[in-house]
Design a protein around this motif. Structure first.
Motif, mmCIF file in Angstrom:
data_model
loop_
_atom_site.group_PDB
_atom_site.id
_atom_site.type_symbol
_atom_site.label_atom_id
_atom_site.label_comp_id
_atom_site.label_asym_id
_atom_site.label_seq_id
_atom_site.Cartn_x
_atom_site.Cartn_y
_atom_site.Cartn_z
ATOM 1 N N GLN A 1 12.506 37.198 -8.479
ATOM 2 C CA GLN A 1 11.892 36.577 -7.241
ATOM 3 C C GLN A 1 10.718 36.609 -8.060
ATOM 4 N N ALA A 2 10.405 38.267 -8.025
ATOM 5 C CA ALA A 2 8.884 38.303 -7.541
ATOM 6 C C ALA A 2 8.594 37.559 -9.730
ATOM 7 N N GLN A 3 8.898 37.716 -10.230
ATOM 8 C CA GLN A 3 8.547 37.071 -12.165
ATOM 9 C C GLN A 3 8.339 36.266 -11.929
ATOM 10 N N ILE A 4 9.182 34.878 -10.866
ATOM 11 C CA ILE A 4 8.856 33.790 -10.503
ATOM 12 C C ILE A 4 7.805 33.081 -9.600
ATOM 13 N N ILE A 5 7.702 33.913 -8.540
ATOM 14 C CA ILE A 5 6.170 33.527 -7.499
ATOM 15 C C ILE A 5 5.699 33.700 -8.703
ATOM 16 N N ASP A 6 5.303 35.094 -9.498
ATOM 17 C CA ASP A 6 3.942 34.916 -10.567
ATOM 18 C C ASP A 6 3.736 34.002 -11.071
ATOM 19 N N ILE A 7 4.988 33.661 -11.488
ATOM 20 C CA ILE A 7 4.746 31.967 -12.656
ATOM 21 C C ILE A 7 4.263 31.322 -11.792
#
Length: 329
Positions: free
Chosen positions: A195-201
């Motif tokens: 989740q955190a990775q996708i939000i950052d992307i």
């Protein structure tokens, strides 16, 4: 209805309503919702399941179920999306608007390689050659941090994990560099690390491309991390709207307060039990004469059950629909 003033709005939604015809009668999913989205802004729409969040996105994209009907106006770059012909709307969806769905497997063909599916949009809508479109597809897969992008572009969707498939959907949505991205709970089924990775992307690519995002979710943590402004939706109506930081710091509407108090906090002191909102979420049906949240609100007064509260300014840049909140001059 008062609105938070936006300069040079990319999207202006006015009195949007969505209704569905069912054997037992007509059900209202979205009730006279209005909001603006500025270029480069990330707007979060939050609320429990059945609050109407996803139906707002589906109506903007022309993807409502056959028994649904929409009214109101949604001006995107000067054109009313709700009044467009299917052919004209299809062109807008392919070039200027994109959508990320909750389940990527419903949007990816299991019979085509991932790279070919990404390239197809560039070939159809941008007129690129198959070779150039393939190169752009690989480049975007690399930007959403898919390892060994050139090799993985030749893979099929089932060969990717859930998190990787969601990254493919983000790449597909952003490949044409849309002016507006609609995201329907794209991180719900993923673990918190992904989740955190996708939000950052999303945040990174939106900043670089200048894309505006409407992010629909029930996860307030995701909204706090990603969104500039928040709409709190209940029973198809806006309960509160405003910048994310002040709204989360001091919510004005009892429903917004209830959502925040029901969210687990790692840093909070230990309590015997997690706070909840009494009753069950309201999902469609005949509209109540007063506030839709009144049956569950522990602060309700007589007027709440008979008269719909107007959405009014309660502070600079903030709106709330509650008889108990004060109105600013």
């Amino acid at each position: 209805m008062p609105l938070i003033p936006m300069t040079d709005s990319l999207l202006r939604v006015r009195d949007l309503s969505v209704r569905f015809r069912l054997p037992e009668g007509e059900v209202t999913a979205v009730d006279h919702v209005s909001f603006d989205v500025a270029p480069g802004e990330v707007l979060g729409i939050v609320g429990e399941s059945g609050s109407g969040k996803s139906q707002i996105l589906f109506s903007l994209m022309g993807l409502l179920a056959g028994n649904g009907r929409v009214s109101g106006a949604a001006h995107f770059a000067g054109q009313d999306l709700l009044a467009m012909s299917p052919r004209a709307l299809d062109h807008v969806r392919g070039v200027a608007m994109s959508m990320i769905f909750q389940d990527p497997m419903t949007s990816l063909s299991p019979y085509k390689r991932v790279g070919d599916q990404l390239a197809e949009g560039l070939i159809v809508h941008k007129g690129l050659s198959r070779r150039d479109a393939g190169r752009e597809a690989v480049r975007m897969l690399d930007r959403v941090r898919i390892p060994d992008a050139a090799r993985r572009a030749r893979s099929y969707p089932h060969e990717f994990s859930g998190g990787m498939r969601q990254r493919v959907m983000i790449a597909m949505a952003l490949l044409v560099k849309p002016r507006l991205l609609l995201a329907d709970e794209p991180t719900t089924a993923l673990d918190v690390t992904i989740q955190a990775q996708i939000i950052d992307i999303l945040a990174e690519l939106a900043r670089e491309i200048g894309t505006a995002i409407i992010f629909v979710t029930h996860d307030l943590g995701v909204v706090a991390r990603l969104c500039d402004r928040v709409i709190v939706l209940y029973g198809g109506r806006i309960m509160e709207e405003g910048p994310a930081a002040p709204l989360f710091a001091a919510p004005a509407h009892p429903y917004a307060k209830g959502l925040l108090h029901a969210t687990p906090r790692i840093a909070a002191p230990l309590t015997p039990r997690l706070e909840t909102i009494a009753g069950a979420p309201r999902a469609g049906g005949a509209m109540l004469p007063g506030c839709p949240f009144a049956p569950r609100c522990d602060q309700r007064i007589d007027i709440c059950q008979t008269t719909p509260p107007p959405l009014k300014a309660i502070a600079p840049g903030r709106l709330a629909a509650c008889h108990l909140t004060g109105e600013t001059a």
